[in-house]
Enzyme design. Sequence first.
Site, PDB file in Angstrom:
ATOM      1  N   ARG A   1       6.341  -2.683  -0.779  1.00 52.40           N
ATOM      2  CA  ARG A   1       5.768  -3.342  -1.956  1.00 52.40           C
ATOM      3  C   ARG A   1       6.293  -2.740  -3.250  1.00 52.40           C
ATOM      4  O   ARG A   1       6.241  -3.355  -4.301  1.00 52.40           O
ATOM      5  CB  ARG A   1       4.238  -3.181  -1.961  1.00 52.40           C
ATOM      6  CG  ARG A   1       3.516  -3.854  -0.846  1.00 52.40           C
ATOM      7  CD  ARG A   1       2.096  -4.173  -1.268  1.00 52.40           C
ATOM      8  NE  ARG A   1       1.290  -3.004  -1.562  1.00 52.40           N
ATOM      9  CZ  ARG A   1       0.606  -2.309  -0.675  1.00 52.40           C
ATOM     10  NH1 ARG A   1       0.644  -2.676   0.588  1.00 52.40           N
ATOM     11  NH2 ARG A   1      -0.120  -1.276  -1.010  1.00 52.40           N
TER      12      ARG A   1
ATOM     13  N   ARG B   1      14.797   0.122  -8.590  1.00 55.58           N
ATOM     14  CA  ARG B   1      15.734  -0.630  -9.426  1.00 55.58           C
ATOM     15  C   ARG B   1      16.817   0.280 -10.012  1.00 55.58           C
ATOM     16  O   ARG B   1      16.502   1.364 -10.494  1.00 55.58           O
ATOM     17  CB  ARG B   1      14.988  -1.306 -10.570  1.00 55.58           C
ATOM     18  CG  ARG B   1      13.883  -2.207 -10.075  1.00 55.58           C
ATOM     19  CD  ARG B   1      13.653  -3.361 -11.015  1.00 55.58           C
ATOM     20  NE  ARG B   1      12.492  -4.102 -10.551  1.00 55.58           N
ATOM     21  CZ  ARG B   1      11.284  -3.979 -11.082  1.00 55.58           C
ATOM     22  NH1 ARG B   1      11.080  -3.190 -12.116  1.00 55.58           N
ATOM     23  NH2 ARG B   1      10.278  -4.664 -10.592  1.00 55.58           N
TER      24      ARG B   1
ATOM     25  N   ARG C   1      -4.867   8.170  -9.239  1.00 59.57           N
ATOM     26  CA  ARG C   1      -4.452   7.574 -10.512  1.00 59.57           C
ATOM     27  C   ARG C   1      -5.626   7.475 -11.466  1.00 59.57           C
ATOM     28  O   ARG C   1      -6.783   7.588 -11.060  1.00 59.57           O
ATOM     29  CB  ARG C   1      -3.804   6.201 -10.296  1.00 59.57           C
ATOM     30  CG  ARG C   1      -4.610   5.262  -9.408  1.00 59.57           C
ATOM     31  CD  ARG C   1      -3.783   4.015  -9.050  1.00 59.57           C
ATOM     32  NE  ARG C   1      -4.497   3.183  -8.093  1.00 59.57           N
ATOM     33  CZ  ARG C   1      -4.041   2.075  -7.544  1.00 59.57           C
ATOM     34  NH1 ARG C   1      -2.838   1.642  -7.835  1.00 59.57           N
ATOM     35  NH2 ARG C   1      -4.753   1.382  -6.676  1.00 59.57           N
TER      36      ARG C   1
ATOM     37  N   TYR D   1      -3.453  -6.087   4.473  1.00 56.29           N
ATOM     38  CA  TYR D   1      -3.392  -5.887   3.032  1.00 56.29           C
ATOM     39  C   TYR D   1      -3.012  -7.217   2.388  1.00 56.29           C
ATOM     40  O   TYR D   1      -1.947  -7.768   2.647  1.00 56.29           O
ATOM     41  CB  TYR D   1      -2.340  -4.829   2.658  1.00 56.29           C
ATOM     42  CG  TYR D   1      -2.375  -4.570   1.176  1.00 56.29           C
ATOM     43  CD1 TYR D   1      -3.146  -3.541   0.659  1.00 56.29           C
ATOM     44  CD2 TYR D   1      -1.699  -5.396   0.288  1.00 56.29           C
ATOM     45  CE1 TYR D   1      -3.231  -3.339  -0.706  1.00 56.29           C
ATOM     46  CE2 TYR D   1      -1.778  -5.200  -1.076  1.00 56.29           C
ATOM     47  CZ  TYR D   1      -2.547  -4.168  -1.565  1.00 56.29           C
ATOM     48  OH  TYR D   1      -2.643  -3.986  -2.917  1.00 56.29           O
TER      49      TYR D   1
HETATM   50  P1  FAD Z   1     -12.974  -9.113  -0.836  1.00 62.27           P
HETATM   51  O1  FAD Z   1     -12.711  -9.262  -2.287  1.00 62.27           O
HETATM   52  O2  FAD Z   1     -13.076  -7.742  -0.265  1.00 62.27           O
HETATM   53  O3  FAD Z   1     -14.334  -9.907  -0.532  1.00 62.27           O
HETATM   54  C1  FAD Z   1     -15.063  -9.773   0.664  1.00 62.27           C
HETATM   55  C2  FAD Z   1     -16.531  -9.891   0.318  1.00 62.27           C
HETATM   56  O4  FAD Z   1     -17.292  -9.962   1.539  1.00 62.27           O
HETATM   57  C3  FAD Z   1     -17.062  -8.682  -0.446  1.00 62.27           C
HETATM   58  O5  FAD Z   1     -17.666  -9.103  -1.651  1.00 62.27           O
HETATM   59  C4  FAD Z   1     -18.071  -8.059   0.519  1.00 62.27           C
HETATM   60  O6  FAD Z   1     -19.173  -7.466  -0.139  1.00 62.27           O
HETATM   61  C5  FAD Z   1     -18.493  -9.263   1.336  1.00 62.27           C
HETATM   62  N1  FAD Z   1     -19.063  -8.899   2.636  1.00 62.27           N
HETATM   63  C6  FAD Z   1     -18.532  -8.053   3.556  1.00 62.27           C
HETATM   64  N2  FAD Z   1     -19.364  -7.933   4.614  1.00 62.27           N
HETATM   65  C7  FAD Z   1     -20.421  -8.740   4.377  1.00 62.27           C
HETATM   66  C8  FAD Z   1     -21.622  -9.022   5.081  1.00 62.27           C
HETATM   67  N3  FAD Z   1     -21.895  -8.440   6.268  1.00 62.27           N
HETATM   68  N4  FAD Z   1     -22.511  -9.888   4.553  1.00 62.27           N
HETATM   69  C9  FAD Z   1     -22.261 -10.460   3.334  1.00 62.27           C
HETATM   70  N5  FAD Z   1     -21.158 -10.216   2.606  1.00 62.27           N
HETATM   71  C10 FAD Z   1     -20.237  -9.370   3.126  1.00 62.27           C
HETATM   72  N6  FAD Z   1      -4.724  -7.594  -5.538  1.00 62.27           N
HETATM   73  C11 FAD Z   1      -3.847  -8.025  -6.482  1.00 62.27           C
HETATM   74  O7  FAD Z   1      -3.367  -9.154  -6.397  1.00 62.27           O
HETATM   75  N7  FAD Z   1      -3.497  -7.228  -7.530  1.00 62.27           N
HETATM   76  C12 FAD Z   1      -3.997  -5.983  -7.695  1.00 62.27           C
HETATM   77  O8  FAD Z   1      -3.679  -5.292  -8.679  1.00 62.27           O
HETATM   78  C13 FAD Z   1      -4.924  -5.491  -6.740  1.00 62.27           C
HETATM   79  N8  FAD Z   1      -5.442  -4.264  -6.849  1.00 62.27           N
HETATM   80  C14 FAD Z   1      -6.331  -3.827  -5.933  1.00 62.27           C
HETATM   81  C15 FAD Z   1      -6.860  -2.554  -6.093  1.00 62.27           C
HETATM   82  C16 FAD Z   1      -7.795  -2.080  -5.188  1.00 62.27           C
HETATM   83  C17 FAD Z   1      -8.366  -0.706  -5.382  1.00 62.27           C
HETATM   84  C18 FAD Z   1      -8.181  -2.880  -4.071  1.00 62.27           C
HETATM   85  C19 FAD Z   1      -9.180  -2.378  -3.073  1.00 62.27           C
HETATM   86  C20 FAD Z   1      -7.635  -4.148  -3.915  1.00 62.27           C
HETATM   87  C21 FAD Z   1      -6.705  -4.622  -4.835  1.00 62.27           C
HETATM   88  N9  FAD Z   1      -6.162  -5.906  -4.717  1.00 62.27           N
HETATM   89  C22 FAD Z   1      -5.273  -6.351  -5.649  1.00 62.27           C
HETATM   90  C23 FAD Z   1      -6.509  -6.801  -3.604  1.00 62.27           C
HETATM   91  C24 FAD Z   1      -7.678  -7.740  -3.899  1.00 62.27           C
HETATM   92  O9  FAD Z   1      -8.843  -6.980  -4.125  1.00 62.27           O
HETATM   93  C25 FAD Z   1      -7.829  -8.653  -2.698  1.00 62.27           C
HETATM   94  O10 FAD Z   1      -6.692  -9.476  -2.567  1.00 62.27           O
HETATM   95  C26 FAD Z   1      -9.006  -9.575  -2.770  1.00 62.27           C
HETATM   96  O11 FAD Z   1     -10.169  -8.863  -3.066  1.00 62.27           O
HETATM   97  C27 FAD Z   1      -9.136 -10.242  -1.419  1.00 62.27           C
HETATM   98  O12 FAD Z   1     -10.234 -11.087  -1.400  1.00 62.27           O
HETATM   99  P2  FAD Z   1     -11.083 -11.226  -0.074  1.00 62.27           P
HETATM  100  O13 FAD Z   1     -11.978 -12.393  -0.299  1.00 62.27           O
HETATM  101  O14 FAD Z   1     -10.210 -11.238   1.106  1.00 62.27           O
HETATM  102  O15 FAD Z   1     -11.912  -9.855   0.055  1.00 62.27           O
HETATM  103  N1  UDP Z   2       3.167   5.014  -3.730  1.00 65.90           N
HETATM  104  C1  UDP Z   2       3.564   6.315  -3.952  1.00 65.90           C
HETATM  105  N2  UDP Z   2       3.616   6.804  -5.238  1.00 65.90           N
HETATM  106  C2  UDP Z   2       3.260   6.054  -6.294  1.00 65.90           C
HETATM  107  C3  UDP Z   2       2.851   4.725  -6.089  1.00 65.90           C
HETATM  108  C4  UDP Z   2       2.798   4.229  -4.789  1.00 65.90           C
HETATM  109  O1  UDP Z   2       3.847   7.025  -2.997  1.00 65.90           O
HETATM  110  O2  UDP Z   2       3.306   6.560  -7.436  1.00 65.90           O
HETATM  111  C5  UDP Z   2       3.129   4.513  -2.334  1.00 65.90           C
HETATM  112  C6  UDP Z   2       1.789   4.804  -1.657  1.00 65.90           C
HETATM  113  O3  UDP Z   2       2.000   5.040  -0.283  1.00 65.90           O
HETATM  114  C7  UDP Z   2       1.040   3.497  -1.880  1.00 65.90           C
HETATM  115  C8  UDP Z   2       2.167   2.460  -1.743  1.00 65.90           C
HETATM  116  O4  UDP Z   2       3.310   3.106  -2.323  1.00 65.90           O
HETATM  117  O5  UDP Z   2       0.020   3.319  -0.932  1.00 65.90           O
HETATM  118  C9  UDP Z   2       1.895   1.130  -2.433  1.00 65.90           C
HETATM  119  O6  UDP Z   2       1.675   1.350  -3.803  1.00 65.90           O
HETATM  120  P1  UDP Z   2       0.902   0.339  -4.721  1.00 65.90           P
HETATM  121  O7  UDP Z   2       0.930   0.836  -6.118  1.00 65.90           O
HETATM  122  O8  UDP Z   2       1.371  -1.039  -4.432  1.00 65.90           O
HETATM  123  O9  UDP Z   2      -0.563   0.519  -4.123  1.00 65.90           O
HETATM  124  P2  UDP Z   2      -1.956  -0.152  -4.478  1.00 65.90           P
HETATM  125  O10 UDP Z   2      -1.960  -0.558  -5.914  1.00 65.90           O
HETATM  126  O11 UDP Z   2      -2.109  -1.279  -3.521  1.00 65.90           O
HETATM  127  O12 UDP Z   2      -2.890   0.960  -4.188  1.00 65.90           O
END
Ligand code: FAD
Ligand code: UDP
Length: 380
Positions: free
Chosen positions: A173, A177, A287, A359
Site C-alpha cells: 500500500r 517514488r 503516529r 483490510y
Molecule cells: P466499520 O466502520 O468497522 O463498521 C462496522 C460497525 O459494526 C461498527 O460501527 C461496529 O460498532 C458495528 N458492530 C460490530 N459488531 C456489532 C454487533 N455485535 N452488534 C452491532 N453492531 C456491531 N480508510 C480509508 O479509506 N482511508 C483512511 O485514511 C483510513 N484510515 C483508517 C484508520 C484507522 C485507524 C482504521 C481502523 C481504519 C481506517 N480506514 C481508512 C478504513 C475504514 O475505517 C474502513 O474502510 C471502514 O470503516 C469500513 O467500513 P465497515 O462498514 O466495513 O466497518
Molecule cells: N509503514 C511503516 N512506516 C511508516 C508507514 C507505514 O513501516 O512510516 C508500514 C507499516 O507496516 C504499516 C504499513 O506500512 O502497517 C501500511 O501503512 P499505512 O500508512 O497505509 O497504514 P494505515 O494508515 O492503514 O495504518
Amino acid sequence: MDLLVVGSGFFGLTIARQAAEERGMNVTVIERRSHIGGNAWSSVDEETGIEVHRYGTHLFHTSNERVWEYVNRFTSFNSYQHRVYANRHGEIYPLPINLGTINQFFRSALGPDAARALVEEQAQELGGRIPENLEEKAISLIGRPLYEAFIKGYTAKQWQTDPTVLDPSIISRLPVRFTYDNRYFRDTYEGLPLDGYGAWFERLVDHPRITIATDIDFFDADHPLSKSHTVGSVPVVYTGPVDRYFDYAQGHLSWRTLDFETTVEQTGDYQGCSVMNYSDQSVPYTRIHEFQHLHPERSRTGATNTVIMKEFSRFAEGEDEPYYPVNSPSDRDMLVRYRELIDGEDRVLFGGRLGSYQYLDMHMAIASALTRFDEVVSTW
Ligand code: FAD
Ligand code: UDP
C-alpha cells in the site's frame, strides 16, 4: 422489516441505502456503539471547533468512478491532499519514501536513475527471489538500510509480529517514488467531506424506509433484534467480526487494536501537518494526528489551541475493538474454515472489514457494498 443490517459503517449503511432506494425494502440498522458511521465517524470538538476523527485520521481517496459518483450524492469534498512526514532519530523526513527521503537519508544528491540503481543494489540480498513476506517485500522495494530506518521499527510497533510472517500486501500500500512527489495517494479523486463524516453518514441514512437503532448488540440474546431472534426469519447483512458470529467455533482470528490519546494543546499549530509518523521503536506511539490540517478551508486565524491524537497499537484481547486483521498464515487457515460455515448460513451476507476479515479502505468497503448488493441482497 425486510432486511436487518448489523453495523453502521460504510459497508452496512451503503447496503441499507441501496435496499431502501432500489428495492423498496424496509431496513433496520442496529449498531453497538452510540453513534453511526463505524470507524470513519467524525464530529466537531466543542472546545476548539475542530472536526475530530474519533478513530484516527480517515482520508477519502478513490479511482473508482461508480464509488465517486455515489459518494458525491451525499457529500462534497474539499481539496485536501494527504502528505505524511516521519520523525526518525529526531529528524523529519518526507514519506512515502521518495527521492527527497533517499537523498536526505544518504546525505546525497542522487538523480532518479542513480537512486534506483542504489536501491536495486541494496535489494540484491534477495537474489531475485519473489518476496514472500513483508520484510522481503520492503527490502525488494527500498533495500535494507531504508527498510531498517523507516519500516522495521514502525512495523514492529504497529503489528508486534515478526515481519517475516506478515503479509507482503501490507507494505504494497505504501508507494516508493524516484521523484520528489510526496503525495501519499495517487488516486484520481481525493478529499475530505466538507462538513465532516458525521454529516455524510446522517444524509446516507436519511430515507423514510431506514430505521436506525444504536446501542444494540446483535449478540445480546434478550433483544428482539439479536441473532437468535432474527437469523432464519429475516435476511441479515452482518458487518461485525466473522469469528464472533460463529461463537469462535473455529478459534479466535487475530486483530490489532488501537488506543487513542486525545488532548487539546495550547498552541495554534502543534506539528504543521495532519499526520506525523514516528519511525523509532523507542517512541511508544506510531503516529500523531492533528486534525485541523485536514480542513484548510475552515479558517482558524488567531486560534491558540489545537486537537492532537497519539495512536498506540497492540494485540486485541477480550472486548477490545478489532481494527486491523493480522492475517498470519494460521489466521488464513482459520478463515477458510469460517468461510465454510458462512456457506451454510441462509440469507446472511457477511461483509465489510470485520465480516470479511480484510483490510478495506473506505472506497473499497463502499465498492464492495454496491457490488454485493447487486449480486446478493437484491436477489433476496
Ligand atoms: P466499520 O466502520 O468497522 O463498521 C462496522 C460497525 O459494526 C461498527 O460501527 C461496529 O460498532 C458495528 N458492530 C460490530 N459488531 C456489532 C454487533 N455485535 N452488534 C452491532 N453492531 C456491531 N480508510 C480509508 O479509506 N482511508 C483512511 O485514511 C483510513 N484510515 C483508517 C484508520 C484507522 C485507524 C482504521 C481502523 C481504519 C481506517 N480506514 C481508512 C478504513 C475504514 O475505517 C474502513 O474502510 C471502514 O470503516 C469500513 O467500513 P465497515 O462498514 O466495513 O466497518
Ligand atoms: N509503514 C511503516 N512506516 C511508516 C508507514 C507505514 O513501516 O512510516 C508500514 C507499516 O507496516 C504499516 C504499513 O506500512 O502497517 C501500511 O501503512 P499505512 O500508512 O497505509 O497504514 P494505515 O494508515 O492503514 O495504518
